[in-house]
Design an enzyme around this catalytic site. Structure first.
Site, PDB file in Angstrom:
ATOM      1  N   ARG A 148      -3.496 -17.735  48.878  1.00  0.00           N
ATOM      2  CA  ARG A 148      -2.032 -17.132  48.329  1.00  0.00           C
ATOM      3  C   ARG A 148      -1.257 -16.420  49.351  1.00  0.00           C
ATOM      4  NH1 ARG A 148      -5.209 -12.983  45.647  1.00  0.00           N
ATOM      5  NH2 ARG A 148      -4.058 -11.360  46.680  1.00  0.00           N
TER       6      ARG A 148
ATOM      7  N   TYR B 133      13.843  -1.124  42.198  1.00  0.00           N
ATOM      8  CA  TYR B 133      14.140  -0.889  40.882  1.00  0.00           C
ATOM      9  C   TYR B 133      14.914  -2.483  40.464  1.00  0.00           C
ATOM     10  CZ  TYR B 133      15.520   0.652  36.318  1.00  0.00           C
ATOM     11  OH  TYR B 133      15.602   0.920  35.022  1.00  0.00           O
TER      12      TYR B 133
ATOM     13  N   ARG C 111       7.051  -8.893  28.423  1.00  0.00           N
ATOM     14  CA  ARG C 111       8.587  -9.258  28.432  1.00  0.00           C
ATOM     15  C   ARG C 111       9.078  -8.262  29.566  1.00  0.00           C
ATOM     16  NH1 ARG C 111      12.540  -6.149  29.102  1.00  0.00           N
ATOM     17  NH2 ARG C 111      12.793  -5.179  27.149  1.00  0.00           N
TER      18      ARG C 111
ATOM     19  N   LYS D 197       9.719   1.723  37.982  1.00  0.00           N
ATOM     20  CA  LYS D 197      10.147   2.732  37.067  1.00  0.00           C
ATOM     21  C   LYS D 197       9.582   4.256  37.600  1.00  0.00           C
ATOM     22  CE  LYS D 197      12.211   0.488  33.759  1.00  0.00           C
ATOM     23  NZ  LYS D 197      13.252   0.669  33.073  1.00  0.00           N
TER      24      LYS D 197
ATOM     25  N   GLU E  88       6.691   0.228  28.784  1.00  0.00           N
ATOM     26  CA  GLU E  88       7.777  -0.497  29.129  1.00  0.00           C
ATOM     27  C   GLU E  88       7.597  -1.926  29.051  1.00  0.00           C
ATOM     28  OE1 GLU E  88      10.281   1.359  30.772  1.00  0.00           O
ATOM     29  OE2 GLU E  88      11.252  -0.504  30.775  1.00  0.00           O
ATOM     30  N   ASP E  89       8.773  -2.415  28.766  1.00  0.00           N
ATOM     31  CA  ASP E  89       8.642  -4.140  28.742  1.00  0.00           C
ATOM     32  C   ASP E  89       7.486  -4.757  27.817  1.00  0.00           C
ATOM     33  OD1 ASP E  89      10.989  -3.672  30.052  1.00  0.00           O
ATOM     34  OD2 ASP E  89      10.267  -4.797  31.728  1.00  0.00           O
TER      35      ASP E  89
ATOM     36  N   ASP F  11      10.751   3.055  26.507  1.00  0.00           N
ATOM     37  CA  ASP F  11      11.904   3.225  27.149  1.00  0.00           C
ATOM     38  C   ASP F  11      12.956   2.136  26.676  1.00  0.00           C
ATOM     39  OD1 ASP F  11      13.588   3.664  29.492  1.00  0.00           O
ATOM     40  OD2 ASP F  11      12.748   2.061  30.510  1.00  0.00           O
ATOM     41  N   ASP F  12      12.298   0.772  26.460  1.00  0.00           N
ATOM     42  CA  ASP F  12      13.352  -0.137  26.093  1.00  0.00           C
ATOM     43  C   ASP F  12      13.956   0.106  24.730  1.00  0.00           C
ATOM     44  OD1 ASP F  12      13.050  -2.237  28.349  1.00  0.00           O
ATOM     45  OD2 ASP F  12      11.047  -1.489  27.810  1.00  0.00           O
TER      46      ASP F  12
ATOM     47  N   ALA G 290      15.494  -3.862  22.237  1.00  0.00           N
ATOM     48  CA  ALA G 290      16.624  -3.172  23.050  1.00  0.00           C
ATOM     49  C   ALA G 290      17.634  -3.171  21.895  1.00  0.00           C
ATOM     50  CB  ALA G 290      17.012  -3.717  24.401  1.00  0.00           C
TER      51      ALA G 290
ATOM     52  N   ASN H  34      19.071  -7.794  31.828  1.00  0.00           N
ATOM     53  CA  ASN H  34      18.663  -7.661  33.205  1.00  0.00           C
ATOM     54  C   ASN H  34      17.561  -8.682  33.588  1.00  0.00           C
ATOM     55  OD1 ASN H  34      19.894  -5.029  33.932  1.00  0.00           O
ATOM     56  ND2 ASN H  34      18.037  -4.316  32.608  1.00  0.00           N
TER      57      ASN H  34
END
Ligand SMILES: NC(=O)c1ccc[n+]([C@@H]2O[C@H](COP(=O)([O-])OP(=O)(O)OC[C@H]3O[C@@H](n4cnc5c(N)ncnc54)[C@H](O)[C@@H]3O)[C@@H](O)[C@H]2O)c1
Ligand SMILES: O=C(O)C[C@H](O)C(=O)O
Ligand SMILES: [Mg+2]
Length: 621
Positions: free
Chosen positions: A86, A141, A194, A212, A283-284, A306-307, A346, A462
């Site tokens: 890796r 970010y 996501r 974040k 988040e996401d 948040d989204d 969103a 984004n």
């Protein structure tokens, strides 16, 4: 028997067990029989941070349990050969990209340097970040964090945060105690399903939680010792990762249904048991779960998504800014025609918030709520959403256009974005589709027919390559007299006439740190709709009339600490008004309620951590 001989005995037994049974799949690194074990006088993170003892992802599952490491590493156990593979793959990739192209590899290289500093010296790291936020926010970010997540298995050095996997069912309540901090104020959690507009990145999504929380420290002054990034690994449906031998997460398809919910429930119960005052930011999470989890937890836990909610507030502030930028009063907002491309977590979040605000301005009646609906046109992957659509997501259903309306406008179910823009002539074109370039030349040409004196173009997806259009295209095609706001940062555009086209950044980073900080300091047990609305209104009112008339509707990121302080104060004020404020540490709820606006602001300011070295004193136990 001495302590070391007890340990030795335990290790001998363990070694035999490890050699005999490969407990967690085929990849366990097994101790070679006959090797003398090393006695360590450390556990947990102290081991991971000690270069003499650290084996990183090669700690076997039994060792992880024995040394309190469970949850502190990604779930996939690697052999030492795989670790080297890796590392080498990553090294080669860097050499290759350094040869091939200058931009992204530079940002990744900057991220690595900053990340190493983060591992060595937190105070210095945050001082660098705060003092140079404009330059480094795009590295730690959005957009670079997207690239970091995509390359996470190569970039992984020291773990940061906690990993809870589907394999940890039944163990989470004890695992949370492996985290060394007795106080945690903020958790950002993702299941990696996501990440930005990049899709399912599985365990690699931990990068977004870390990014974040960097903003929580830099913008909201949350103490870095009290933040915890969390990855819940319930598998991945990303076929590439499922086949990648060097992937760090569970290589099975995502859990779904009740099984999935049981894992998230267990996680929530565990973290709130150990840290009852923590705030959890979701988040996401893919849209499919984002709304369900929000409804499931928002009345019982201090949490928000948040989204859905942060983005909604940021977009709302931008929409109100767009009204002001036309020289119209905010109260004209319910007259705006808004086309939204994208009906995921969103997009729907934004639509709901904008509709509610319009309805409130129109008198807050049911009729007002119904009439506000007709200001929105939603276009998703299947085109214009109407009531004729056969399968409609229940969260999107309220925004399906009525058949009569569409006919009157010369539109139909599934009409293309360009047709919708041509027919509707909207004031605002907002993108949350994750499709880069969706606002094509034709779509932008069509927007020239807008009935607005200053049309607003918000490509909010984004990272950068997923933005629905670039500012260059927007200004050159639609004209100089537009408002532009994108989710990822772009440089202002030289309009060639001595003027600059201003590029706003419409990103939830202007709200989530203040929502978290305000909730924390108010001591509210929930994050109410009113608190979120107060945050959005505070952002909407932040820019001066002069700035707004120049098309500057969001602050520059260099002001993020100030806007965050203001947002936090607005959230606290609302929590007090709703009688939710229970206070924070020594600040009793009753005391807090006596504060006027200025006192609330000083209270916020005084509780924001700054990156300064404290004096250290040694004390023997
Ligand atoms: N700027 C911000 O603050 C902010 C905040 C949250 C999310 N986002 C961005 O929003 C994007 C979407 O997030 P999500 O959670 O809603 O994702 P999602 O995948 O759930 O939703 C995407 C939506 O776009 C639609 N879509 C796909 N192709 C389309 C096309 N060709 N035309 C029109 N619509 C199309 C899909 O049907 C779906 O409704 C991501 O890129 C994310 O980074 C930005
Ligand atoms: O992370 C960001 O930059 C904004 C938002 O949360 C997103 O998912 O795109
Ligand atoms: Mg997000």
């Amino acid at each position: 028997m001495s302590l070391s001989s007890v340990l030795l005995k335990r290790l001998q037994i363990q070694r035999r067990i490890i050699a005999a049974v490969n407990v967690h799949g085929t990849r366990s690194f097994t101790t070679t029989e006959g090797h003398r074990p090393t006695i360590v006088h450390k556990r947990s993170l102290d081991i991971l941070h000690d270069p003499w003892f650290n084996k990183g992802t090669a700690f076997s599952m039994t060792e992880r349990d024995r040394l309190d490491l469970r949850g502190l590493l990604p779930p996939n156990v690697m052999t030492s050969e795989q670790q080297i593979e890796r590392f080498m793959a990553d090294l080669k990739r860097l050499q290759l990209s350094a040869r091939d192209g200058p931009s992204d590899p530079n940002n990744l290289a900057k991220w690595r340097i900053l990340n190493r500093l983060h591992d060595r010296n937190e105070t210095m790291y945050y001082k660098v970040l705060i003092d140079n936020i404009e330059e480094y926010a795009p590295v730690v970010y959005t957009p670079t964090v997207g690239l970091v997540c995509q390359n996470y298995s190569g970039l992984f050095r020291r773990p940061r945060g906690m990993y809870f996997s589907a394999e940890d069912r039944g163990e989470m309540m004890s695992m949370v105690y492996n985290w060394p901090a007795d106080q945690v104020d903020m958790i950002v959690v993702t299941d990696g399903s996501r990440i930005l507009g990049l899709g399912d990145l599985g365990v690699q999504g931990i990068g977004i939680a870390i990014g974040k929380l960097d903003l929580y420290v830099a913008a909201a002054g949350i103490n870095p010792q009290r933040v915890l990034p969390v990855m819940i690994d319930v598998g991945t449906n990303n076929e590439k990762l499922l086949k990648d031998p060097l992937y760090l997460g569970l290589q099975e398809h995502r859990l779904d249904g009740e099984e999935y919910l049981a894992v998230i429930d267990e996680f929530m119960e565990a973290v709130f048991t150990r840290w009852p005052n923590v705030i959890v930011q979701f988040e996401d999470f893919q849209t499919k779960w984002a709304f369900k989890l929000l409804q499931r937890y928002r009345n019982d836990y201090r949490m928000f998504n948040d989204d859905v909610q942060g983005t909604a507030g940021v977009a709302l502030a931008g929409l109100l800014g767009a009204v002001r930028a036309q020289g119209r009063p905010m109260i004209d907002f319910p007259k705006m025609k808004i086309v939204v491309a994208g009906a995921g977590s969103a997009g729907i979040g934004v639509l709901n918030a904008a509709r509610k605000t319009m309805a409130r301005m129109l008198g807050d009646t049911e009729v007002a709520f119904e009439s506000a609906r007709s200001q929105f046109w939603v276009v998703d992957a299947n085109g214009l959403l109407t009531e004729e659509r056969r399968i409609i997501d229940p969260d999107a259903r309220p925004f399906a256009r009525k058949v009569k309306e569409t006919e009157r406008q010369g539109l139909r179910e599934g009409a293309k974005l360009v047709e919708v823009v041509q027919q509707v002539k909207p004031d605002v074109l907002l993108g949350l589709s994750a499709v880069g370039g969706l606002f094509s030349k034709e779509v932008l040409e069509a927007l020239k027919g807008s009935t607005s004196t200053k049309p607003a173009i918000f490509p909010m997806s984004n990272p950068t390559k997923n933005a629905e259009c670039t500012p260059e295209d927007a200004f050159s095609i639609v004209g100089d007299n537009i408002i532009f706001a994108s989710g990822s940062p772009f440089a202002n555009v030289d309009l060639g006439n001595g003027h600059l086209g201003h590029c706003n950044q419409a990103n939830n980073m202007f709200l989530f740190p203040g929502i978290g900080l305000g909730t924390l300091l108010s001591g509210s047990r929930i994050v109410s709709d009113g608190m979120l609305q107060a945050a959005a209104e505070c952002l909407a009112a932040y820019m001066t009339e002069e700035e707004v008339l120049q098309g500057i509707i969001y602050p520059s990121i260099s002001r993020i600490r100030d806007i965050t302080k203001e947002v936090a104060a607005a959230v606290i004020k609302e929590a007090i008004e709703e009688d939710l404020a229970e206070g924070y540490r020594e600040m009793d709820g009753r005391e807090l309620k006596k504060f006027n606006e200025e006192e609330i602001k000083s209270f916020v300011k005084n509780n924001m951590w700054s990156p300064e070295y404290p004096t250290l004193v040694y004390h023997k136990d």
